[in-house]
Motif scaffolding. Structure first.
Motif, PDB file in Angstrom:
ATOM      1  N   LEU A 280       0.823  -1.212   0.000  1.00  0.00           N
ATOM      2  CA  LEU A 280       0.000   0.000   0.000  1.00  0.00           C
ATOM      3  C   LEU A 280       0.858   1.264   0.000  1.00  0.00           C
ATOM      4  O   LEU A 280       0.557   2.220  -0.726  1.00  0.00           O
ATOM      5  CB  LEU A 280      -0.939  -0.009   1.197  1.00  0.00           C
ATOM      6  N   TYR A 281       1.907   1.282   0.786  1.00  0.00           N
ATOM      7  CA  TYR A 281       2.776   2.465   0.789  1.00  0.00           C
ATOM      8  C   TYR A 281       3.486   2.619  -0.554  1.00  0.00           C
ATOM      9  O   TYR A 281       3.685   3.743  -1.043  1.00  0.00           O
ATOM     10  CB  TYR A 281       3.785   2.396   1.938  1.00  0.00           C
ATOM     11  N   PHE A 282       3.877   1.501  -1.151  1.00  0.00           N
ATOM     12  CA  PHE A 282       4.449   1.575  -2.497  1.00  0.00           C
ATOM     13  C   PHE A 282       3.446   2.191  -3.465  1.00  0.00           C
ATOM     14  O   PHE A 282       3.783   3.099  -4.239  1.00  0.00           O
ATOM     15  CB  PHE A 282       4.845   0.186  -2.988  1.00  0.00           C
ATOM     16  N   LEU A 283       2.222   1.700  -3.442  1.00  0.00           N
ATOM     17  CA  LEU A 283       1.213   2.194  -4.378  1.00  0.00           C
ATOM     18  C   LEU A 283       0.937   3.678  -4.168  1.00  0.00           C
ATOM     19  O   LEU A 283       0.772   4.418  -5.149  1.00  0.00           O
ATOM     20  CB  LEU A 283      -0.076   1.385  -4.234  1.00  0.00           C
ATOM     21  N   ARG A 284       0.898   4.135  -2.925  1.00  0.00           N
ATOM     22  CA  ARG A 284       0.648   5.560  -2.711  1.00  0.00           C
ATOM     23  C   ARG A 284       1.785   6.401  -3.290  1.00  0.00           C
ATOM     24  O   ARG A 284       1.548   7.411  -3.963  1.00  0.00           O
ATOM     25  CB  ARG A 284       0.450   5.863  -1.224  1.00  0.00           C
ATOM     26  N   GLY A 285       3.024   5.983  -3.046  1.00  0.00           N
ATOM     27  CA  GLY A 285       4.142   6.697  -3.646  1.00  0.00           C
ATOM     28  C   GLY A 285       4.124   6.638  -5.156  1.00  0.00           C
ATOM     29  O   GLY A 285       4.421   7.619  -5.844  1.00  0.00           O
ATOM     30  N   TYR A 286       3.749   5.484  -5.688  1.00  0.00           N
ATOM     31  CA  TYR A 286       3.704   5.290  -7.141  1.00  0.00           C
ATOM     32  C   TYR A 286       2.668   6.206  -7.773  1.00  0.00           C
ATOM     33  O   TYR A 286       2.949   6.884  -8.776  1.00  0.00           O
ATOM     34  CB  TYR A 286       3.386   3.823  -7.431  1.00  0.00           C
ATOM     35  N   TYR A 287       1.465   6.247  -7.202  1.00  0.00           N
ATOM     36  CA  TYR A 287       0.409   7.081  -7.777  1.00  0.00           C
ATOM     37  C   TYR A 287       0.772   8.561  -7.710  1.00  0.00           C
ATOM     38  O   TYR A 287       0.575   9.306  -8.681  1.00  0.00           O
ATOM     39  CB  TYR A 287      -0.924   6.828  -7.060  1.00  0.00           C
ATOM     40  N   TYR A 288       1.308   8.996  -6.585  1.00  0.00           N
ATOM     41  CA  TYR A 288       1.689  10.407  -6.477  1.00  0.00           C
ATOM     42  C   TYR A 288       2.845  10.755  -7.412  1.00  0.00           C
ATOM     43  O   TYR A 288       2.966  11.901  -7.860  1.00  0.00           O
ATOM     44  CB  TYR A 288       2.038  10.768  -5.033  1.00  0.00           C
ATOM     45  N   SER A 289       3.688   9.773  -7.741  1.00  0.00           N
ATOM     46  CA  SER A 289       4.794  10.064  -8.655  1.00  0.00           C
ATOM     47  C   SER A 289       4.294  10.438 -10.038  1.00  0.00           C
ATOM     48  O   SER A 289       4.921  11.236 -10.744  1.00  0.00           O
ATOM     49  CB  SER A 289       5.757   8.874  -8.739  1.00  0.00           C
ATOM     50  N   PHE A 290       3.166   9.885 -10.449  1.00  0.00           N
ATOM     51  CA  PHE A 290       2.597  10.273 -11.735  1.00  0.00           C
ATOM     52  C   PHE A 290       1.924  11.641 -11.638  1.00  0.00           C
ATOM     53  O   PHE A 290       2.069  12.485 -12.533  1.00  0.00           O
ATOM     54  CB  PHE A 290       1.600   9.215 -12.225  1.00  0.00           C
ATOM     55  N   LEU A 291       1.196  11.869 -10.571  1.00  0.00           N
ATOM     56  CA  LEU A 291       0.503  13.156 -10.423  1.00  0.00           C
ATOM     57  C   LEU A 291       1.476  14.316 -10.415  1.00  0.00           C
ATOM     58  O   LEU A 291       1.292  15.309 -11.130  1.00  0.00           O
ATOM     59  CB  LEU A 291      -0.326  13.148  -9.134  1.00  0.00           C
ATOM     60  N   VAL A 292       2.541  14.238  -9.611  1.00  0.00           N
ATOM     61  CA  VAL A 292       3.444  15.379  -9.471  1.00  0.00           C
ATOM     62  C   VAL A 292       4.291  15.582 -10.724  1.00  0.00           C
ATOM     63  O   VAL A 292       4.617  16.723 -11.086  1.00  0.00           O
ATOM     64  CB  VAL A 292       4.328  15.216  -8.214  1.00  0.00           C
ATOM     65  N   ARG A 293       4.637  14.508 -11.419  1.00  0.00           N
ATOM     66  CA  ARG A 293       5.443  14.679 -12.628  1.00  0.00           C
ATOM     67  C   ARG A 293       4.611  15.197 -13.800  1.00  0.00           C
ATOM     68  O   ARG A 293       5.139  15.902 -14.667  1.00  0.00           O
ATOM     69  CB  ARG A 293       6.130  13.364 -12.997  1.00  0.00           C
ATOM     70  N   PHE A 294       3.332  14.877 -13.820  1.00  0.00           N
ATOM     71  CA  PHE A 294       2.461  15.410 -14.862  1.00  0.00           C
ATOM     72  C   PHE A 294       2.010  16.837 -14.561  1.00  0.00           C
ATOM     73  O   PHE A 294       2.008  17.693 -15.449  1.00  0.00           O
ATOM     74  CB  PHE A 294       1.212  14.536 -15.022  1.00  0.00           C
ATOM     75  N   TYR A 295       1.627  17.103 -13.307  1.00  0.00           N
ATOM     76  CA  TYR A 295       0.918  18.352 -13.000  1.00  0.00           C
ATOM     77  C   TYR A 295       1.679  19.306 -12.080  1.00  0.00           C
ATOM     78  O   TYR A 295       1.271  20.455 -11.930  1.00  0.00           O
ATOM     79  CB  TYR A 295      -0.439  18.032 -12.345  1.00  0.00           C
ATOM     80  N   GLY A 296       2.767  18.857 -11.458  1.00  0.00           N
ATOM     81  CA  GLY A 296       3.477  19.725 -10.524  1.00  0.00           C
ATOM     82  C   GLY A 296       2.804  19.728  -9.164  1.00  0.00           C
ATOM     83  O   GLY A 296       2.451  18.663  -8.634  1.00  0.00           O
ATOM     84  N   PRO A 297       2.608  20.897  -8.537  1.00  0.00           N
ATOM     85  CA  PRO A 297       1.949  20.946  -7.229  1.00  0.00           C
ATOM     86  C   PRO A 297       0.547  20.337  -7.286  1.00  0.00           C
ATOM     87  O   PRO A 297      -0.255  20.679  -8.160  1.00  0.00           O
ATOM     88  CB  PRO A 297       1.882  22.448  -6.932  1.00  0.00           C
ATOM     89  N   VAL A 298       0.266  19.430  -6.366  1.00  0.00           N
ATOM     90  CA  VAL A 298      -1.052  18.795  -6.274  1.00  0.00           C
ATOM     91  C   VAL A 298      -1.399  18.640  -4.793  1.00  0.00           C
ATOM     92  O   VAL A 298      -0.518  18.686  -3.932  1.00  0.00           O
ATOM     93  CB  VAL A 298      -1.087  17.406  -6.961  1.00  0.00           C
ATOM     94  N   PRO A 299      -2.674  18.459  -4.463  1.00  0.00           N
ATOM     95  CA  PRO A 299      -3.038  18.234  -3.067  1.00  0.00           C
ATOM     96  C   PRO A 299      -2.515  16.888  -2.559  1.00  0.00           C
ATOM     97  O   PRO A 299      -2.673  15.867  -3.225  1.00  0.00           O
ATOM     98  CB  PRO A 299      -4.577  18.248  -3.088  1.00  0.00           C
ATOM     99  N   LEU A 300      -1.881  16.913  -1.394  1.00  0.00           N
ATOM    100  CA  LEU A 300      -1.456  15.686  -0.728  1.00  0.00           C
ATOM    101  C   LEU A 300      -2.555  15.241   0.209  1.00  0.00           C
ATOM    102  O   LEU A 300      -2.923  15.968   1.131  1.00  0.00           O
ATOM    103  CB  LEU A 300      -0.179  15.933   0.083  1.00  0.00           C
ATOM    104  N   LYS A 301      -3.054  14.062  -0.019  1.00  0.00           N
ATOM    105  CA  LYS A 301      -4.107  13.527   0.835  1.00  0.00           C
ATOM    106  C   LYS A 301      -3.658  12.159   1.339  1.00  0.00           C
ATOM    107  O   LYS A 301      -3.457  11.240   0.559  1.00  0.00           O
ATOM    108  CB  LYS A 301      -5.426  13.406   0.074  1.00  0.00           C
ATOM    109  N   LEU A 302      -3.475  12.038   2.663  1.00  0.00           N
ATOM    110  CA  LEU A 302      -2.878  10.848   3.243  1.00  0.00           C
ATOM    111  C   LEU A 302      -3.809  10.111   4.193  1.00  0.00           C
ATOM    112  O   LEU A 302      -3.397   9.143   4.829  1.00  0.00           O
ATOM    113  CB  LEU A 302      -1.585  11.231   3.987  1.00  0.00           C
ATOM    114  N   THR A 303      -5.045  10.559   4.285  1.00  0.00           N
ATOM    115  CA  THR A 303      -6.031   9.907   5.154  1.00  0.00           C
ATOM    116  C   THR A 303      -7.322   9.695   4.382  1.00  0.00           C
ATOM    117  O   THR A 303      -7.581  10.377   3.385  1.00  0.00           O
ATOM    118  CB  THR A 303      -6.314  10.766   6.396  1.00  0.00           C
ATOM    119  N   PRO A 304      -8.175   8.776   4.832  1.00  0.00           N
ATOM    120  CA  PRO A 304      -9.439   8.546   4.126  1.00  0.00           C
ATOM    121  C   PRO A 304     -10.351   9.765   4.217  1.00  0.00           C
ATOM    122  O   PRO A 304     -10.284  10.557   5.147  1.00  0.00           O
ATOM    123  CB  PRO A 304     -10.050   7.354   4.883  1.00  0.00           C
ATOM    124  N   THR A 305     -11.219   9.897   3.237  1.00  0.00           N
ATOM    125  CA  THR A 305     -12.208  10.974   3.230  1.00  0.00           C
ATOM    126  C   THR A 305     -13.244  10.737   4.324  1.00  0.00           C
ATOM    127  O   THR A 305     -13.762   9.632   4.472  1.00  0.00           O
ATOM    128  CB  THR A 305     -12.904  11.037   1.864  1.00  0.00           C
TER     129      THR A 305
END
Length: 501
Positions: A142-167
């Motif tokens: 799960l921690y790998f996947l969270r890092g993996y998903y954010y790696s695409f968001l930040v490299r595509f879009y730059g600054p993005v909201p960091l959300k580390l807890t459930p809604t």
């Protein structure tokens, strides 16, 4: 950004992803045994399909197409629709479907990840349900996947909201932006956490699940990214080198002797493939076989495959001549039926078609001779060649190196392509970068290689040049600093007014 309380969804694919989708309103109450928790963990894998499929555009393989077209060396073989024209002209509109697909789907998948992390770490009776070994493995995934998903968001879009807890409510729907440094920092933290939890895991798993090898390989890749732009902290070169070298020294991974063996090995989840999208015909098929089918103008070479539907004729992209001709003379990757092909015998054996160099990397013989045009061949996300070139590039540190481990890593990739060449006594960043562009073409990787180094391979000059100011063969204008990031999707900006640069 809108983040809804998500249903856990799992993917019906080859290997381990064979669970039925589940939905729930009170996730903590649902998970009463390990099998249910495992279903939730596997459901968090859903987002790894996004780099292959996306969700919004209309051509299949959206995000691979996006990244390759942005590099400027992929040539369209059928009509150019408006969204693709924007990419080629570097005038990408926030309403472009390519732009929206990654952003929205990744946050849905991050919600699933955060939800499962929270349950495994905080559920009161979790230690009665999971053994320490299972708990560590699931959290590592799960921690790998969270890092993996954010790696695409930040490299595509730059600054993005960091959300580390459930809604937990509507207050979570309009989050502020976090800086690129903050997002990359969290990516490293998550991947290092995954690494710390991976000691009891195997270096690779035949079913395609996240392994110790995949975690360390991607951590090395992100360390190399941290050494480049936009963070540009060169202390990470050594971390990239040493972490990548751990993967090499494990002795678990190696290259196939030939490119034909490598192509046929996509589905093995081993040897050269550390992490892949697990595909399955009629479920989550791989569209890249069909996209690479050669065309003659508006017509697919129909005898090459055994079916033809006017609404889905196949074909879509191929390497432009400038890129294809940039490979060194005698490079085995350009031999017919290696990475590319220029001729093919028809299915009925009566015709040999010849055509401009086309993509063979994802050719699927079963798909070619079938009746539905669907390929079940896996799509690689982390290949061993990437690890080898990461080690070589990290040792060069933008210059050159005579480090024996780095030279050997580079040479494994180069020697398979150019077996008659002699092993060098030193290597340069330019050599490694060119090798990346050739080796990782049409894998959805090279756009990220370009923006983290701020370099491009100028085929006309046979030289590595600055990214800003370079005009790629198929682009309408030269790259500028504004082209480094995609615009925030208009649909998301309307929902979250904080998405403003």
């Amino acid at each position: 950004m809108t983040v809804a309380i998500s249903a856990v969804m799992t993917v019906s694919c080859t290997g381990f992803l064979k669970e039925e989708p589940k939905t729930f309103e009170q996730p903590g109450n649902f998970y009463e045994n390990e099998d249910q928790i495992l279903q939730g963990v596997l459901g968090a894998y859903l987002g790894i399909r996004c780099p292959l499929y996306g969700t919004g555009a209309n051509q299949g393989g959206e995000n691979v197409v996006l990244t390759e077209m942005l590099c400027g060396y992929a040539e369209r073989t059928s009509s150019i629709f408006s969204e693709l024209a924007e990419i080629l002209n570097l005038t990408i509109n926030p309403d472009n479907a390519f732009v929206g697909s990654t952003f929205s789907s990744m946050y849905t998948d991050l919600e699933n990840v955060n939800q499962m992390i929270d349950i495994i770490e905080n559920k009161e009776d979790i230690d009665d349900i999971l053994s320490p070994v299972s708990k560590n493995r699931y959290l590592a995934e799960l921690y790998f996947l969270r890092g993996y998903y954010y790696s695409f968001l930040v490299r595509f879009y730059g600054p993005v909201p960091l959300k580390l807890t459930p809604t937990t409510g509507l207050a979570d729907s309009q989050l502020p932006l976090n800086s690129e440094a903050e997002v990359f920092g969290q990516i490293i933290t998550d991947l290092e956490t995954a690494e710390s939890l991976s000691s009891g895991m195997e270096w690779n798993y035949a079913d395609g699940r996240i392994s110790k090898g995949a975690i360390k390989a991607y951590l090395a890749k992100m360390y190399l990214t941290m050494a480049g732009y936009p963070i540009h902290d060169e202390t990470y070169y050594e971390k990239a080198f040493s972490t990548g070298l751990e993967v090499i020294k494990s002795g678990v991974f190696s290259l196939y002797d030939t490119y034909d063996e490598a192509r046929l090995g996509y589905d093995t989840n081993g040897k050269e493939y550390l992490f892949s999208v697990q595909c399955m015909k009629n479920e989550y098929d791989n569209p890249l076989h069909m996209i690479g089918v050669p065309r003659d103008g508006a017509t697919t070479f129909t005898p090459v495959i055994s079916f033809y539907q006017p609404s889905r004729p196949g074909g879509g992209w191929r390497p432009c001549a400038e890129f294809y001709n940039s490979y060194p003379e005698g490079d085995a990757r350009t031999a017919n039926h290696a990475f590319y092909f220029t001729s093919q015998i028809s299915v009925d054996g009566t015709v040999t078609h010849t055509f401009d160099p086309s993509l063979y990397k994802y050719w699927d013989n079963e798909c070619a001779t079938g009746s539905d045009g669907q390929s079940g061949v896996n799509f690689p996300l982390i290949r061993y060649t990437d690890v080898l070139l990461t080690v070589a590039e990290a040792a060069c540190k933008g210059g050159s190196t005579s480090n024996a481990d780095a030279i050997d890593a580079y040479w494994q990739v180069r020697h398979r392509a150019m077996p008659s060449e002699s092993k060098p006594s030193s290597i340069t960043f330019e050599q490694v970068f060119k090798e990346r562009i050739w080796e990782q073409a049409f894998e959805g990787q090279n756009w990220f290689n370009m923006i983290r180094t701020r370099k491009a391979f100028d085929f006309a000059k046979d030289a590595v040049v600055d990214f800003v100011g370079y005009k790629a063969p198929k682009m309408g204008s030269s790259f500028t600093a504004d082209d480094l990031l995609l615009p925030y999707p208009a649909s998301q900006v309307r929902l979250n007014p904080n998405l403003v640069r």
